[in-house]
Design an enzyme around this catalytic site. Sequence first.
Site, PDB file in Angstrom:
ATOM      1  CG  HIS A 174       5.935  15.594  -7.679  1.00  0.00           C
ATOM      2  ND1 HIS A 174       5.035  15.802  -8.840  1.00  0.00           N
ATOM      3  CD2 HIS A 174       6.115  16.792  -7.310  1.00  0.00           C
ATOM      4  CE1 HIS A 174       4.683  17.137  -8.749  1.00  0.00           C
ATOM      5  NE2 HIS A 174       5.362  17.652  -8.283  1.00  0.00           N
ATOM      6  CB  SER A 215       3.028 -13.050   7.188  1.00  0.00           C
ATOM      7  OG  SER A 215       3.409 -14.326   6.247  1.00  0.00           O
ATOM      8  CD  GLU A 217      -2.157  -3.764   3.700  1.00  0.00           C
ATOM      9  OE1 GLU A 217      -1.289  -3.976   2.974  1.00  0.00           O
ATOM     10  OE2 GLU A 217      -2.346  -4.571   4.616  1.00  0.00           O
TER      11      GLU A 217
END
Length: 438
Positions: free
Chosen positions: A154, A275, A288
């Site tokens: 979990h 970035s 990603e």
Amino acid sequence: MKLWGGRFKKGESKLMEDFNSSLSFDRRLYNQDINGSLAHVKMLAKCGILTENEKDKIIEGLNSILSDIEEGKLLIDGDAEDIHSFVEMNLIQRIGDTGKKLHTARSRNDQVAVDMRLYTKAKAKEVSSYIDELLAVIKKLADENNVIMPGYTHLQRAQVVTFKHHMMAYYSMFSRDKKRVLNAIEIMNESPLGCCALAGTTYNTDRDFTAKELGFNKPVDNFLDGVSDRDYIIELNSCFAIIMMHLSRLSEELILWSSKEFDFVLIDDEFSTGSSIMPQKKNPDAAELIRGKTGRVYGSLMSILSTMKGIPLAYNKDMQEDKEQFFDALDTVMSCLKIMSGMLSTLTIKEQNMFRAVKRGFLNATEVADYLVGKGMPFRDAHGVVGSIVLYCEEKNSAIEDLNIEELKKFSELFDQDVYDFIDYESTLNRGIKKNLK
Ligand code: ARG
């Protein structure tokens, strides 16, 4: 220019020609198309359908087309409908009327089927070799980092595991993936060449010869099936979808682990990006993108399944739609496997941070309960006792092993000095996971 047209009164509209054309994407089959034709023409000569002289001329012509394409002297473009027409028309241009004999006892239906099987088989083997590379990288990373880390259920810290054991879970997954790919290759390894349009041919051809020549186990049993079977594409695409699912789960972990919140690993600069606005950022774009690209591979699988589901036997033009999506899935899975290997082979593991997370996570709580059970307490009661200890520790901001024996005895008289050894993370691992580690 076309290979057909005799029974037509009018030319095809430009709109239709563009709509129908597959050359822009099936040109990647040029090698298999030429090799299929080489096997076919050898068979035609062997069976006395072409003379030796005609065979030699055609072979020479086909080989010159192949080398011209490979050397960049012949570009695959123009108005040919597909790669099969492109090669055949080129052959006729080069060697004249003898070239027109190549297509004897063959249809584009069995031609495209054999091209696709040859191509798919070769590429599936390449995929399997990329899986091998990834397996080796995972094994090395695991062996070099047999260190303690929190194991999760979990996404909550659950029990102590090792980074090695965690990574070897992926080793098991990708090993299954490899078996699936090899199994798909085994099932598809039959030659459709010689099925012709759908009903074979009246010529006395030799399908065993072409099957052997092209490296297939045997010719397909059924002509109708041979020209309209795309199961192997679906099966491999499904293997790719499962590989992507595994890569995506691993990517998700790398994304989480490389965040400041976890801070378990450092993804190398080579596989990160920055970035444009926030100077401090280092983004896990490789992971990603793998996670993102999983969707398109699933999409390809849905596309081919949907294309095939309502098609009557045998060949129908719908089947041309098997290519773009499948090629995309193939290219995607190959690049993702390579990127994952690169990312993992340059990954840095932050052992101290993992250990700190283990300490802060009460990851030996189950072992404390097991200790009490060993001293005679029923497990359900032990579970309750340890729950209260955890609450106490949370208030004190300490780990269970940091409580002294008097504190522990307040929760149960059964606690003794030997508890500390029993709940030590290393000894927990030695009694559990490490015992089973290969
Ligand atoms: N471009 C076609 C395909 O990919 C080749 C087979 C064409 N066959 C035909 N009967 N028109 O399926």
